[in-house]
Design a protein around this motif. Structure first.
Motif, PDB file in Angstrom:
ATOM      1  N   SER A  87     -14.609  12.224   9.312  1.00  0.00           N
ATOM      2  CA  SER A  87     -14.591  11.639  10.575  1.00  0.00           C
ATOM      3  C   SER A  87     -14.573  12.672  11.405  1.00  0.00           C
ATOM      4  O   SER A  87     -14.747  12.521  12.867  1.00  0.00           O
ATOM      5  CB  SER A  87     -13.595  10.714  10.707  1.00  0.00           C
ATOM      6  N   VAL A  88     -14.112  13.923  11.003  1.00  0.00           N
ATOM      7  CA  VAL A  88     -14.460  15.010  11.888  1.00  0.00           C
ATOM      8  C   VAL A  88     -15.596  15.908  11.674  1.00  0.00           C
ATOM      9  O   VAL A  88     -15.520  17.185  12.078  1.00  0.00           O
ATOM     10  CB  VAL A  88     -12.955  16.095  11.871  1.00  0.00           C
ATOM     11  N   ASP A  89     -16.517  15.192  11.077  1.00  0.00           N
ATOM     12  CA  ASP A  89     -17.817  16.164  10.970  1.00  0.00           C
ATOM     13  C   ASP A  89     -18.296  16.455  12.224  1.00  0.00           C
ATOM     14  O   ASP A  89     -18.555  15.779  13.355  1.00  0.00           O
ATOM     15  CB  ASP A  89     -18.996  15.384  10.054  1.00  0.00           C
ATOM     16  N   GLY A  90     -18.853  17.610  12.499  1.00  0.00           N
ATOM     17  CA  GLY A  90     -19.075  18.122  13.848  1.00  0.00           C
ATOM     18  C   GLY A  90     -20.466  18.003  14.089  1.00  0.00           C
ATOM     19  O   GLY A  90     -20.946  17.818  15.370  1.00  0.00           O
ATOM     20  N   GLY A  91     -21.598  17.685  13.157  1.00  0.00           N
ATOM     21  CA  GLY A  91     -22.810  17.159  13.495  1.00  0.00           C
ATOM     22  C   GLY A  91     -23.614  18.477  13.163  1.00  0.00           C
ATOM     23  O   GLY A  91     -23.179  19.213  12.650  1.00  0.00           O
ATOM     24  N   GLY A 113     -17.295  20.858  10.197  1.00  0.00           N
ATOM     25  CA  GLY A 113     -16.501  19.627  10.158  1.00  0.00           C
ATOM     26  C   GLY A 113     -15.209  19.943   9.445  1.00  0.00           C
ATOM     27  O   GLY A 113     -14.912  21.085   9.063  1.00  0.00           O
ATOM     28  N   ALA A 114     -14.676  18.895   9.135  1.00  0.00           N
ATOM     29  CA  ALA A 114     -13.119  18.879   8.310  1.00  0.00           C
ATOM     30  C   ALA A 114     -13.185  18.904   6.754  1.00  0.00           C
ATOM     31  O   ALA A 114     -12.370  19.039   6.164  1.00  0.00           O
ATOM     32  CB  ALA A 114     -12.402  17.880   8.811  1.00  0.00           C
ATOM     33  N   ASP A 115     -14.430  18.813   6.253  1.00  0.00           N
ATOM     34  CA  ASP A 115     -14.832  18.666   4.937  1.00  0.00           C
ATOM     35  C   ASP A 115     -14.543  20.007   4.393  1.00  0.00           C
ATOM     36  O   ASP A 115     -14.597  20.999   4.869  1.00  0.00           O
ATOM     37  CB  ASP A 115     -16.258  18.110   4.675  1.00  0.00           C
ATOM     38  N   PHE A 166     -26.305  28.269  -1.447  1.00  0.00           N
ATOM     39  CA  PHE A 166     -25.017  28.071  -0.899  1.00  0.00           C
ATOM     40  C   PHE A 166     -25.099  27.665   0.723  1.00  0.00           C
ATOM     41  O   PHE A 166     -26.006  28.306   1.389  1.00  0.00           O
ATOM     42  CB  PHE A 166     -24.104  29.475  -0.803  1.00  0.00           C
ATOM     43  N   ASP A 167     -24.383  26.589   1.013  1.00  0.00           N
ATOM     44  CA  ASP A 167     -24.551  26.195   2.481  1.00  0.00           C
ATOM     45  C   ASP A 167     -23.386  25.746   2.652  1.00  0.00           C
ATOM     46  O   ASP A 167     -22.670  24.986   2.210  1.00  0.00           O
ATOM     47  CB  ASP A 167     -25.780  25.112   2.325  1.00  0.00           C
ATOM     48  N   CYS A 168     -23.018  26.038   4.051  1.00  0.00           N
ATOM     49  CA  CYS A 168     -21.835  25.529   4.666  1.00  0.00           C
ATOM     50  C   CYS A 168     -21.974  25.350   6.253  1.00  0.00           C
ATOM     51  O   CYS A 168     -22.380  26.311   6.958  1.00  0.00           O
ATOM     52  CB  CYS A 168     -20.529  25.942   4.238  1.00  0.00           C
ATOM     53  N   ASP A 169     -21.288  24.525   7.113  1.00  0.00           N
ATOM     54  CA  ASP A 169     -21.225  24.606   8.424  1.00  0.00           C
ATOM     55  C   ASP A 169     -19.938  25.274   8.867  1.00  0.00           C
ATOM     56  O   ASP A 169     -19.833  25.631  10.326  1.00  0.00           O
ATOM     57  CB  ASP A 169     -21.292  23.291   8.913  1.00  0.00           C
ATOM     58  N   GLY A 170     -19.067  25.529   7.850  1.00  0.00           N
ATOM     59  CA  GLY A 170     -17.771  26.278   8.375  1.00  0.00           C
ATOM     60  C   GLY A 170     -17.837  27.647   7.839  1.00  0.00           C
ATOM     61  O   GLY A 170     -19.034  28.215   7.812  1.00  0.00           O
ATOM     62  N   VAL A 171     -16.610  28.011   7.196  1.00  0.00           N
ATOM     63  CA  VAL A 171     -16.605  29.441   6.941  1.00  0.00           C
ATOM     64  C   VAL A 171     -16.868  29.591   5.470  1.00  0.00           C
ATOM     65  O   VAL A 171     -16.255  28.789   4.492  1.00  0.00           O
ATOM     66  CB  VAL A 171     -15.053  30.150   7.166  1.00  0.00           C
ATOM     67  N   PHE A 172     -17.499  30.492   4.796  1.00  0.00           N
ATOM     68  CA  PHE A 172     -18.006  30.692   3.407  1.00  0.00           C
ATOM     69  C   PHE A 172     -17.128  31.953   2.976  1.00  0.00           C
ATOM     70  O   PHE A 172     -17.591  32.928   3.544  1.00  0.00           O
ATOM     71  CB  PHE A 172     -19.349  30.726   3.515  1.00  0.00           C
ATOM     72  N   THR A 173     -16.252  31.798   2.059  1.00  0.00           N
ATOM     73  CA  THR A 173     -15.423  32.852   1.560  1.00  0.00           C
ATOM     74  C   THR A 173     -15.600  32.786  -0.034  1.00  0.00           C
ATOM     75  O   THR A 173     -15.548  31.865  -0.541  1.00  0.00           O
ATOM     76  CB  THR A 173     -13.957  32.841   2.046  1.00  0.00           C
ATOM     77  N   ILE A 174     -15.595  34.126  -0.485  1.00  0.00           N
ATOM     78  CA  ILE A 174     -15.424  34.202  -2.024  1.00  0.00           C
ATOM     79  C   ILE A 174     -14.239  35.199  -2.020  1.00  0.00           C
ATOM     80  O   ILE A 174     -14.439  36.468  -1.692  1.00  0.00           O
ATOM     81  CB  ILE A 174     -16.837  34.773  -2.496  1.00  0.00           C
ATOM     82  N   ASN A 175     -13.177  34.769  -2.651  1.00  0.00           N
ATOM     83  CA  ASN A 175     -12.007  35.454  -2.884  1.00  0.00           C
ATOM     84  C   ASN A 175     -11.692  35.763  -4.467  1.00  0.00           C
ATOM     85  O   ASN A 175     -10.698  36.784  -4.455  1.00  0.00           O
ATOM     86  CB  ASN A 175     -10.874  34.636  -2.076  1.00  0.00           C
ATOM     87  N   LEU A 220     -24.342  24.441  -3.473  1.00  0.00           N
ATOM     88  CA  LEU A 220     -23.080  24.127  -3.214  1.00  0.00           C
ATOM     89  C   LEU A 220     -23.209  23.923  -1.838  1.00  0.00           C
ATOM     90  O   LEU A 220     -23.593  24.807  -0.982  1.00  0.00           O
ATOM     91  CB  LEU A 220     -22.069  25.336  -3.422  1.00  0.00           C
ATOM     92  N   ASP A 221     -22.699  22.805  -1.317  1.00  0.00           N
ATOM     93  CA  ASP A 221     -23.048  22.349   0.293  1.00  0.00           C
ATOM     94  C   ASP A 221     -21.485  21.665   0.825  1.00  0.00           C
ATOM     95  O   ASP A 221     -21.083  20.632   0.060  1.00  0.00           O
ATOM     96  CB  ASP A 221     -24.093  21.511   0.421  1.00  0.00           C
ATOM     97  N   SER A 222     -21.378  22.483   1.835  1.00  0.00           N
ATOM     98  CA  SER A 222     -20.073  21.721   2.630  1.00  0.00           C
ATOM     99  C   SER A 222     -20.489  21.618   4.194  1.00  0.00           C
ATOM    100  O   SER A 222     -20.998  22.502   4.883  1.00  0.00           O
ATOM    101  CB  SER A 222     -18.854  22.772   2.394  1.00  0.00           C
ATOM    102  N   ASN A 223     -20.091  20.439   4.604  1.00  0.00           N
ATOM    103  CA  ASN A 223     -20.101  20.257   5.954  1.00  0.00           C
ATOM    104  C   ASN A 223     -18.981  20.963   6.935  1.00  0.00           C
ATOM    105  O   ASN A 223     -19.133  21.022   8.171  1.00  0.00           O
ATOM    106  CB  ASN A 223     -20.276  18.627   6.310  1.00  0.00           C
TER     107      ASN A 223
END
Length: 638
Positions: A437-441, A446-448, A492-501, A466-469
């Motif tokens: 519900s906190v997807d930013g568009g 978002g919160a995903d 790889f795709d995301c709307d937030g931070v992408f990290t490999i630790n 691999l995809d994250s909103n």
């Protein structure tokens, strides 16, 4: 990346409330049990003691509940089977024999025309043929009535052939080397309620033994209990005009072989109370072919053992979605959603802790309107939509999961992989974290969350790998991703931070929507421009000539991105394609070679592919120099 498709799906607060109630009420439930086993989840306690509903001095639990489940201790405390649920040798017992071909009155038996009524507790052995008649159990509230079907045949053209009107429990026993049949024609009534099954019980109903029972339900359901339906043995062949097995309180299968061909749902439980409405399979073999859902529970589904095979509509009949919605793709080419055709569906929680599960479904193969956990067993699915889908959380702890066909392989708001072996083939995204519900568009995080902490993950996706909103995080495990061939999606795709630790990561795919980790990552990553074809072996070597990782790419690619704990700043790494050097890059920091945007809101770059950060220096994970693994999927450039 496609827009938030989950937000259009049914997701109500009611299911979260149900699950929370299961967990909270479980604390009180376990206090009344005589023994319990704690499991890994803090929200779950498995009870092996009898419940107040079915306890008695002459009965003890003969089997415990489900191990390592997380569906809530209120339900798990009810996963008990009593001695009376199992088959006993009736040759040494006091019995009343009833020849259905010419029934006669006896102690506890009344006969009126072709209607045989059993009025007292006891064991009744039924044989012969009752043509257009009915067997009614109308005993006391505390009475247990056992029907031994010894090559009995009962047909009825006006109502349910077997009707358990009143008793504490009715047990149907199937002796070895016997075959009995019940057949109905229409849905009857008892003057008040509809009798919606060929075998219809208003009380608890158990089926056991090693013989065969054929239920030909031409009117409605095959076998229905308005309370609990338990199966601990026998061969059940059920053909139904609607649902196969219905236990309104619960359906519990411990052993036996169940074959269901249903025009409705295969197995269904319908009550929404916190301690009811669930389906449990802890052994045996269950084969379901259904035109609607294979297994459907109003609260939860738990599979801890046994073999479950489900065809629900069939993946070939599912919605066909292609491409990326951002660029006009990911569109459904079919619009008929009038029937739910999911393989296994739970409203609150779906847990698989063991056994083998095989599903071919037109809609999601495994689906929960709230949470799903896989902590063991083997799962193989073909789906016309999602392979495994949870509206809220999907957690993989262990087990083997193979998604042979899907639109999207694994999907949830919060998707976490802690272990197991997972192999996903998807026509759209391989793994997708979306629906919050906190997807930013568009272009906004978002919160995903999509998090990989361990296990082995292999993905072949035509959309995003691999995809994250929201956030995409890889902390460990081994991750192989074959991403898209077109530039409208990314490996790889995301709307937030992408990290490999941590972990070993290898991605091959297109360059147009290239996404690389941020410099906040704790492990170095290299991305290189590197061209190869479907079936090519991709191998990454360090300066010492040792192989860090290798894999066989199932599709064409123009980029290789890799990260392993062995990548050291200042060292040069070389990518070989079919043994020929294709690219090299020196590690200059956390992210070396090409960096790309991959999605709006990402790092520097442009829609055309390679960002202005210099030559790509990509690599892939393996490290043993042995036979490279085959990534999943076909070897065509699609």
């Amino acid at each position: 990346m496609k827009p938030n498709r989950l937000s259009t799906k049914k997701h109500t607060l009611r299911f979260a409330v149900i699950l929370s109630a299961l967990i909270l009420a479980g604390c009180a439930s376990t206090q009344s049990t005589t023994s319990s086993t704690s499991v890994s989840s803090a929200s779950s306690t498995v009870s092996t003691a009898s419940t107040s509903e079915e306890s008695g001095a002459d009965e003890t639990d003969s089997t415990g509940g489900a191990m390592n489940g997380t569906i809530g201790s209120v339900i798990e405390a009810n996963l008990s089977f009593k001695n009376k649920d199992f088959y006993i040798d009736y040759s040494t017992e006091d019995t009343v024999k009833i020849d259905l071909s010419a029934p006669k009155e006896a102690d506890g038996v009344k006969v009126s025309g072709s209607t045989v009524t059993i009025t007292e507790a006891g064991m009744y052995v039924l044989s012969g043929t009752l043509t257009d008649g009915q067997v009614i159990i109308d005993a006391g509230d505390e009475d247990d009535v056992r029907l031994v079907l010894e090559n009995a045949s009962i047909t009825c053209t006006t109502t349910a052939p077997i009707y358990a009107k009143n008793a504490d429990k009715v047990i149907i026993s199937l002796p070895e080397n016997t075959e009995s049949t019940v057949t109905d024609t229409v849905t009857g009534t008892d003057g008040n309620d509809e009798l919606t099954a060929a075998i219809f019980a208003k009380c608890d109903l158990s089926v056991n033994g090693t013989g065969t029972l054929n239920a030909n339900a031409n009117a409605n359901d095959g076998i229905t209990s308005e309370d609990k339906l338990k199966i601990t043995g026998g061969v059940l062949n059920i053909t139904s005009a609607d649902d196969g097995l219905v236990g309104k309180d619960a359906v519990l299968i411990k052993d036996g072989t169940v074959h269901i061909t249903a025009s409705g749902n295969g197995i269904k439980s319908t009550k929404s109370e916190v301690d009811k409405g669930y389906v449990y399979i802890g052994g045996g073999t269950v084969n379901i072919t259904a035109e609607q859902d294979g297994i459907q529970a109003e609260t939860s589904v738990l599979i801890s053992a046994g073999e479950v095979n489900v065809t629900a509509g069939g993946s070939a009949n599912g919605e066909q979605k292609t491409g990326n919605a951002m660029f006009g793709g990911a569109q459904s080419t079919t619009t008929d959603e009038t029937l739910s055709t999911k393989g296994i569906k739970a409203e609150a929680a779906l847990d698989i802790t063991g056994g083998t599960v095989t599903v071919d479904s037109a809609d999601d193969s495994l689906h929960s309107n709230d949470s799903m956990t896989v902590s063991g067993g083997g799962i193989t699915v073909k789906s016309g939509d999602d392979g495994l889908h949870a509206d809220n959380t999907l957690t993989i702890e262990d087990g083997t999961i193979v998604v042979e066909e899907s639109c999207e392989g694994l999907e949830a708001i919060d998707l976490t992989i802690n272990g197991g072996t997972i192999d996903v083939t998807a026509s759209d995204d391989g793994l997708n974290a979306a629906g919050s519900s906190v997807d930013g568009g568009f272009g906004t995080a978002g919160a995903d969350t999509l998090t990989v902490n361990g296990g082995t993950l292999t993905v072949n996706a035509s959309g995003d790998g691999l995809d994250s909103n929201g956030a995409l995080t890889i902390n460990g495990g081994t991750v192989y991703v074959s991403g898209p061939t077109g530039d409208g999606n990314g490996t790889f795709d995301c709307d937030g931070v992408f990290t490999i630790n941590g972990g070993v990561v290898l991605g091959t795919g297109s360059s147009g929507m290239l996404k690389t980790p941020t410099t906040d990552s704790k492990q170095n990553t290299i991305s290189v421009s590197c061209t190869g074809s479907a079936g090519d072996t991709v191998e990454v070597k360090g300066a010492d000539g040792n192989t860090l990782v290798s894999a066989v790419a199932p599709k064409n690619f123009t980029n290789v991105t890799f990260s392993t704990p062995d990548i050291t700043e200042g060292e040069t790494y070389t990518v070989y394609v079919n043994g020929t050097e294709a690219a090299s890059e020196t590690c200059s920091g956390v992210v070396s070679g090409a960096t790309g945007m991959g999605s709006f809101g990402g790092g520097p770059g442009n829609m055309g592919g390679r960002a202005p950060n210099g030559g790509m220096g990509g690599q892939m994970p393996n490290g043993n120099g042995g036979t490279p693994p085959q990534m999943p999927g076909n070897t065509s450039d699609t």
